[in-house]
Design an enzyme around this catalytic site. Structure first.
Site, PDB file in Angstrom:
ATOM      1  N   HIS A  10       5.139   6.349  -1.752  1.00  0.00           N
ATOM      2  CA  HIS A  10       3.640   6.051  -1.680  1.00  0.00           C
ATOM      3  C   HIS A  10       3.200   4.647  -1.863  1.00  0.00           C
ATOM      4  O   HIS A  10       2.533   4.191  -1.353  1.00  0.00           O
ATOM      5  CB  HIS A  10       3.489   6.720  -3.343  1.00  0.00           C
ATOM      6  N   GLU A  11       4.124   3.766  -2.522  1.00  0.00           N
ATOM      7  CA  GLU A  11       3.868   2.505  -2.343  1.00  0.00           C
ATOM      8  C   GLU A  11       3.805   1.758  -1.103  1.00  0.00           C
ATOM      9  O   GLU A  11       3.307   0.980  -0.835  1.00  0.00           O
ATOM     10  CB  GLU A  11       4.774   1.677  -3.362  1.00  0.00           C
TER      11      GLU A  11
ATOM     12  N   GLN B 265      -2.834  -3.013  -3.963  1.00  0.00           N
ATOM     13  CA  GLN B 265      -3.729  -2.585  -4.814  1.00  0.00           C
ATOM     14  C   GLN B 265      -4.366  -3.612  -5.843  1.00  0.00           C
ATOM     15  O   GLN B 265      -5.344  -3.702  -6.371  1.00  0.00           O
ATOM     16  CB  GLN B 265      -3.321  -1.527  -5.909  1.00  0.00           C
TER      17      GLN B 265
ATOM     18  N   CYS C 126      -2.816   7.914  -8.473  1.00  0.00           N
ATOM     19  CA  CYS C 126      -2.876   6.884  -7.732  1.00  0.00           C
ATOM     20  C   CYS C 126      -3.848   5.993  -8.787  1.00  0.00           C
ATOM     21  O   CYS C 126      -4.995   6.432  -9.177  1.00  0.00           O
ATOM     22  CB  CYS C 126      -3.278   6.637  -6.356  1.00  0.00           C
ATOM     23  N   LEU C 127      -3.255   4.775  -9.073  1.00  0.00           N
ATOM     24  CA  LEU C 127      -4.037   3.921 -10.044  1.00  0.00           C
ATOM     25  C   LEU C 127      -5.486   3.565  -9.456  1.00  0.00           C
ATOM     26  O   LEU C 127      -6.380   3.213 -10.106  1.00  0.00           O
ATOM     27  CB  LEU C 127      -3.395   2.482 -10.419  1.00  0.00           C
TER      28      LEU C 127
ATOM     29  N   GLY D 242       4.306   2.791 -10.606  1.00  0.00           N
ATOM     30  CA  GLY D 242       4.357   2.060  -9.519  1.00  0.00           C
ATOM     31  C   GLY D 242       3.172   1.222  -9.082  1.00  0.00           C
ATOM     32  O   GLY D 242       2.083   1.531  -9.696  1.00  0.00           O
TER      33      GLY D 242
ATOM     34  N   HIS E 266       0.814   2.231   0.788  1.00  0.00           N
ATOM     35  CA  HIS E 266      -0.125   1.291   0.403  1.00  0.00           C
ATOM     36  C   HIS E 266       0.030  -0.164   1.219  1.00  0.00           C
ATOM     37  O   HIS E 266      -0.985  -0.704   1.673  1.00  0.00           O
ATOM     38  CB  HIS E 266      -0.110   0.789  -1.151  1.00  0.00           C
TER      39      HIS E 266
HETATM   40  O1  GNR Z   1       1.375   5.509 -11.598  1.00  0.00           O
HETATM   41  C1  GNR Z   1       1.470   6.427 -10.517  1.00  0.00           C
HETATM   42  N1  GNR Z   1       1.888   7.758 -10.586  1.00  0.00           N
HETATM   43  C2  GNR Z   1       2.225   8.511  -9.583  1.00  0.00           C
HETATM   44  C3  GNR Z   1       2.521   9.977  -9.605  1.00  0.00           C
HETATM   45  C4  GNR Z   1       2.900  10.561  -8.646  1.00  0.00           C
HETATM   46  C5  GNR Z   1       3.246  10.019  -7.388  1.00  0.00           C
HETATM   47  C6  GNR Z   1       3.058   8.806  -7.164  1.00  0.00           C
HETATM   48  C7  GNR Z   1       2.600   7.745  -8.286  1.00  0.00           C
HETATM   49  S1  GNR Z   1       2.231   6.235  -8.044  1.00  0.00           S
HETATM   50  C8  GNR Z   1       1.026   5.839  -9.184  1.00  0.00           C
HETATM   51  C9  GNR Z   1       0.834   4.449  -9.383  1.00  0.00           C
HETATM   52  C10 GNR Z   1       0.381   4.044  -8.103  1.00  0.00           C
HETATM   53  O2  GNR Z   1      -0.847   4.079  -7.800  1.00  0.00           O
HETATM   54  N2  GNR Z   1       0.847   3.385  -7.259  1.00  0.00           N
HETATM   55  O3  GNR Z   1       0.526   3.087  -6.006  1.00  0.00           O
HETATM   56 NI    NI Z   2      -1.092   4.302  -5.640  1.00  0.00          NI
END
Ligand code: GNR
Ligand code: NI
Length: 177
Positions: A134-135, A51, A92-93, A46, A138
């Protein structure tokens, strides 16, 4: 298409509040394309516009094994969330190398617009439900480490800042003059 720079925690720009998208034009499609390329390259499941330092309500998700099921959510809203909650090991990236358990709604129903501005609704469960939440965090300026204890968060912050210093140092030493 081009790869976009992903902001790294604790960059203060990760805490900006995203504004609703109001214009559905070629520029928006270009942003979606660039975000998709950036997410697949990372690789991640995601990516939120926040980001890549674009503070508009746009997220993309692809939880498929084949990396061929891109989902785009513009101005997303959670219209229902299950009372049941589950813990999932998140990453999270913007916080590379850090993984920890976060408790969220097990299931959510989300309402959003597609890239043409057309509304749709989606029921999400499993990793997709985790990612939607999660997104969407952000977009509200929230990074998953904010759910962890202050002890863990401070350790993560210190680790990220140390890595940042080391990256800058490596750049200086390897740059041809
Ligand atoms: O790549 C991602 N993997 C992930 C794994 C478990 C829970 C959430 C994520 S999201 C993350 C990509 C990201 O940072 N999205 O904001
Ligand atoms: Ni993230």
């Amino acid at each position: 298409m081009s790869l976009l720079n992903i902001l790294r925690y604790p960059d203060p720009r990760l805490h900006k509040i995203a504004k609703p998208v109001t214009t559905f034009d070629a520029r928006l499609k270009r942003l979606v394309d660039d975000m998709a390329e950036t997410m697949y390259d990372a690789p991640g499941v995601g990516l939120a516009a926040s980001q890549v330092d674009v503070h508009q309500q746009l997220i993309i998700i692809d939880t498929s094994d084949t990396r061929s099921d891109l989902r785009i959510f513009i101005n997303p809203q959670i219209v229902w969330a299950s009372p049941e909650r589950s813990v999932y090991e998140e990453g999270c990236l913007s916080v590379p190398g850090v993984y920890d358990g976060v408790e969220r709604h097990t299931e959510v129903k989300v309402k959003a617009l597609d890239v043409e501005g057309k509304p749709f609704e989606l029921a999400a469960i499993g990793l997709l439900a985790v990612c939607v939440q999660h997104e969407m965090d952000h977009l509200k300026g929230k990074v998953f480490v904010e759910y962890l204890s202050s002890l863990k968060r401070n350790r993560i912050k210190a680790k990220m800042l140390k890595e940042e210093r080391e990256m800058h140092r490596d750049n200086r030493h390897s740059t041809a003059r």
